[in-house]
Scaffold this active site. Structure first.
Site, PDB file in Angstrom:
ATOM      1  N   ARG A 270      43.097  42.581  41.851  1.00 23.38           N
ATOM      2  CA  ARG A 270      42.822  41.161  41.734  1.00 23.38           C
ATOM      3  C   ARG A 270      43.192  40.691  40.337  1.00 23.38           C
ATOM      4  O   ARG A 270      43.093  41.456  39.377  1.00 23.38           O
ATOM      5  CB  ARG A 270      41.347  40.905  42.021  1.00 23.38           C
ATOM      6  N   ALA A 271      43.615  39.446  40.258  1.00 21.69           N
ATOM      7  CA  ALA A 271      43.995  38.889  38.958  1.00 21.69           C
ATOM      8  C   ALA A 271      42.812  38.080  38.448  1.00 21.69           C
ATOM      9  O   ALA A 271      42.690  36.887  38.709  1.00 21.69           O
ATOM     10  CB  ALA A 271      45.236  38.025  39.102  1.00 21.69           C
ATOM     11  N   THR A 272      41.915  38.768  37.736  1.00 24.96           N
ATOM     12  CA  THR A 272      40.642  38.157  37.348  1.00 24.96           C
ATOM     13  C   THR A 272      40.697  37.581  35.932  1.00 24.96           C
ATOM     14  O   THR A 272      41.546  37.952  35.118  1.00 24.96           O
ATOM     15  CB  THR A 272      39.508  39.196  37.418  1.00 24.96           C
ATOM     16  N   VAL A 273      39.753  36.669  35.663  1.00 31.13           N
ATOM     17  CA  VAL A 273      39.442  36.263  34.302  1.00 31.13           C
ATOM     18  C   VAL A 273      38.092  36.873  33.967  1.00 31.13           C
ATOM     19  O   VAL A 273      37.293  37.086  34.880  1.00 31.13           O
ATOM     20  CB  VAL A 273      39.394  34.718  34.158  1.00 31.13           C
TER      21      VAL A 273
ATOM     22  N   GLU B 156      38.048  43.311  30.904  1.00 30.28           N
ATOM     23  CA  GLU B 156      36.662  43.624  31.252  1.00 30.28           C
ATOM     24  C   GLU B 156      35.739  42.931  30.238  1.00 30.28           C
ATOM     25  O   GLU B 156      35.740  43.279  29.048  1.00 30.28           O
ATOM     26  CB  GLU B 156      36.455  45.146  31.252  1.00 30.28           C
ATOM     27  N   SER B 157      34.958  41.973  30.732  1.00 31.23           N
ATOM     28  CA  SER B 157      34.143  41.165  29.817  1.00 31.23           C
ATOM     29  C   SER B 157      33.150  42.003  29.005  1.00 31.23           C
ATOM     30  O   SER B 157      32.879  41.686  27.841  1.00 31.23           O
ATOM     31  CB  SER B 157      33.399  40.084  30.596  1.00 31.23           C
TER      32      SER B 157
ATOM     33  N   TYR C 260      26.098  37.895  43.725  1.00 31.47           N
ATOM     34  CA  TYR C 260      27.359  38.039  44.470  1.00 31.47           C
ATOM     35  C   TYR C 260      27.158  38.941  45.687  1.00 31.47           C
ATOM     36  O   TYR C 260      27.716  38.692  46.759  1.00 31.47           O
ATOM     37  CB  TYR C 260      28.463  38.625  43.572  1.00 31.47           C
TER      38      TYR C 260
ATOM     39  N   CYS D 253      33.410  30.892  35.720  1.00 24.78           N
ATOM     40  CA  CYS D 253      33.197  32.331  35.843  1.00 24.78           C
ATOM     41  C   CYS D 253      32.150  32.859  34.849  1.00 24.78           C
ATOM     42  O   CYS D 253      32.302  32.709  33.638  1.00 24.78           O
ATOM     43  CB  CYS D 253      34.531  33.041  35.602  1.00 24.78           C
TER      44      CYS D 253
ATOM     45  N   TRP E  10      43.864  31.907  40.151  1.00 23.35           N
ATOM     46  CA  TRP E  10      43.549  30.948  39.072  1.00 23.35           C
ATOM     47  C   TRP E  10      44.822  30.298  38.571  1.00 23.35           C
ATOM     48  O   TRP E  10      45.807  30.990  38.314  1.00 23.35           O
ATOM     49  CB  TRP E  10      42.861  31.659  37.903  1.00 23.35           C
TER      50      TRP E  10
HETATM   51  N1  GSH Z   1      34.702  43.056  35.658  1.00 19.90           N
HETATM   52  C1  GSH Z   1      35.234  41.804  35.415  1.00 19.90           C
HETATM   53  C2  GSH Z   1      34.948  40.840  36.560  1.00 19.90           C
HETATM   54  C3  GSH Z   1      35.675  39.553  36.396  1.00 19.90           C
HETATM   55  C4  GSH Z   1      35.682  38.727  37.690  1.00 19.90           C
HETATM   56  O1  GSH Z   1      35.287  39.201  38.771  1.00 19.90           O
HETATM   57  N2  GSH Z   1      36.131  37.458  37.586  1.00 19.90           N
HETATM   58  C5  GSH Z   1      36.240  36.599  38.760  1.00 19.90           C
HETATM   59  C6  GSH Z   1      35.811  35.192  38.462  1.00 19.90           C
HETATM   60  S1  GSH Z   1      34.092  35.002  38.192  1.00 19.90           S
HETATM   61  C7  GSH Z   1      37.687  36.480  39.181  1.00 19.90           C
HETATM   62  O2  GSH Z   1      38.547  36.267  38.358  1.00 19.90           O
HETATM   63  N3  GSH Z   1      37.944  36.564  40.489  1.00 19.90           N
HETATM   64  C8  GSH Z   1      39.260  36.369  41.048  1.00 19.90           C
HETATM   65  C9  GSH Z   1      39.486  37.265  42.228  1.00 19.90           C
HETATM   66  O3  GSH Z   1      38.605  38.063  42.516  1.00 19.90           O
HETATM   67  O4  GSH Z   1      40.552  37.168  42.823  1.00 19.90           O
HETATM   68  C10 GSH Z   1      34.629  41.314  34.105  1.00 19.90           C
HETATM   69  O5  GSH Z   1      33.394  41.328  33.938  1.00 19.90           O
HETATM   70  O6  GSH Z   1      35.399  40.951  33.230  1.00 19.90           O
END
Ligand code: GSH
Length: 320
Positions: free
Chosen positions: A126-129, A144-145, A191, A60, A93
């Site tokens: 969404r459960a993001t990293v 938020e990165s 993207y 990511c 993830w």
């Molecule tokens: N705004 C977030 C975006 C994070 C993001 O989109 N991460 C993606 C991986 S690159 C993710 O975890 N996607 C999982 C999903 O969308 O279900 C940030 O910059 O921290």
């Protein structure tokens, strides 16, 4: 994704889209910072083990931003890390034994979405990293990165080891302007190209990506870094996209007018950054390829391409 705290298996990598098939990224839900009294306790060595933990994936780009900043600022002893496997599963993830991933999370969870419901049992999204996790309070502080970069650089300044400032106050307007310039067109532009669901939306995004890269090629013919004479967070934010471009986006996202390797100045810049251990050591080409090419909607067979061979792979042969 999670809906009212319940994991929905049928997740869609396309996130949201508008009527013309344009990809829309979800905004982040947890946006807190580390309070200064807690930073003082950290600086005084009051925590026997790190209170804050980063959950990331090497696939990511957004998560990798935070890893690079952590290394550049020397925050390793204060912020511990767990790395998910590169492939998004039916439950999002997960932790496991993919080489370079952390077999088990720091908390007793198997999936990142469990951290979200532990923080907010009714979470929808969404459960993001990346996730910046507070181990003491057992909740997500920030996901938020862009915020996490500033927390590490500004709020954790008393803990820095090397005297590097990634967003110096006198350069902030230029840094913010550069970040804004590359966010839509490059970072998220790839993207928007790859996840477009109409020809028009794809071509629109594709054109923006290459106009922006052409502009950056002229920029780096004249300047060593994104902003000014020193490395800043803008370099981190550009790097994570450039390093993924030829190995993943060019093929999978169809951003295939040119490769970064076809841009001499951008290639030289990328190689200069790869010589810095914080950039090189937080980049895993194997995770990037395995992760992106596991996106079923874009690559139903799951075949991971054997190539490409790129000149800059020489900087980390042992990972390939
Ligand atoms: N705004 C977030 C975006 C994070 C993001 O989109 N991460 C993606 C991986 S690159 C993710 O975890 N996607 C999982 C999903 O969308 O279900 C940030 O910059 O921290």
């Amino acid at each position: 994704m999670l809906v009212n705290g319940v994991w929905e298996k049928k997740w869609d990598p396309v996130q949201k889209q508008d009527k013309q098939g344009r990809f829309i990224r979800q905004s982040s839900a947890f946006r807190e910072t580390i309070p200064s009294d807690v930073v003082n306790l950290m600086a005084a060595g009051e925590y026997a083990t790190p209170r804050f933990h980063l959950y990331v994936g090497y696939i990511c780009p957004w998560a990798t931003r935070t890893l690079i900043a952590r290394s550049l600022l020397g925050l390793e002893q204060h912020i511990s890390v767990s790395v998910v496997e590169p492939q998004l599963t039916d439950e999002g993830w997960q932790f496991g034994d993919y080489p370079g991933s952390t077999p088990e999370a720091d908390e007793p969870v198997k999936f990142i979405h469990q951290l979200y419901t532990q923080t907010d049992p009714a979470y929808t999204g969404r459960a993001t990293v990346p996730v910046l996790w507070d181990k003491q309070e057992q909740r997500i502080l920030n996901n938020e990165s862009a915020d996490i970069l500033r927390i590490f650089n500004n709020d954790l300044k008393p803990l820095h080891q090397f005297g590097i400032d990634l967003s110096p106050a006198d350069r902030l307007p230029e840094i913010d302007a550069f970040n804004a310039r590359i966010y839509d067109s490059v970072n998220n532009g790839v993207y928007r190209t790859g996840f477009a669901t109409s020809q028009q939306a794809y071509e629109e995004a594709y054109t923006e990506v290459f106009e922006a890269l052409d502009g950056l090629e002229s920029h780096f013919a004249r300047h060593p870094f994104a902003v000014g004479e020193h490395l800043t967070e803008s370099d981190i934010r550009l790097f994570v996209t450039l390093v993924r471009f030829d190995v993943a986006y060019y093929g999978l996202f169809k951003t295939n007018k040119k490769r970064i390797s076809d841009y001499p100045e951008l290639s030289a810049y990328l190689e200069r950054l790869l010589q810095i251990p914080a950039f090189r050591n937080n980049t895993r080409i194997d995770h990037i390829k395995a992760g992106y090419y596991s996106i079923q909607a874009l690559n139903p067979t799951g075949i991971v391409p054997a190539g490409p061979e790129l000149p800059w792979f020489k900087w980390f042969k042992e990972d390939l």
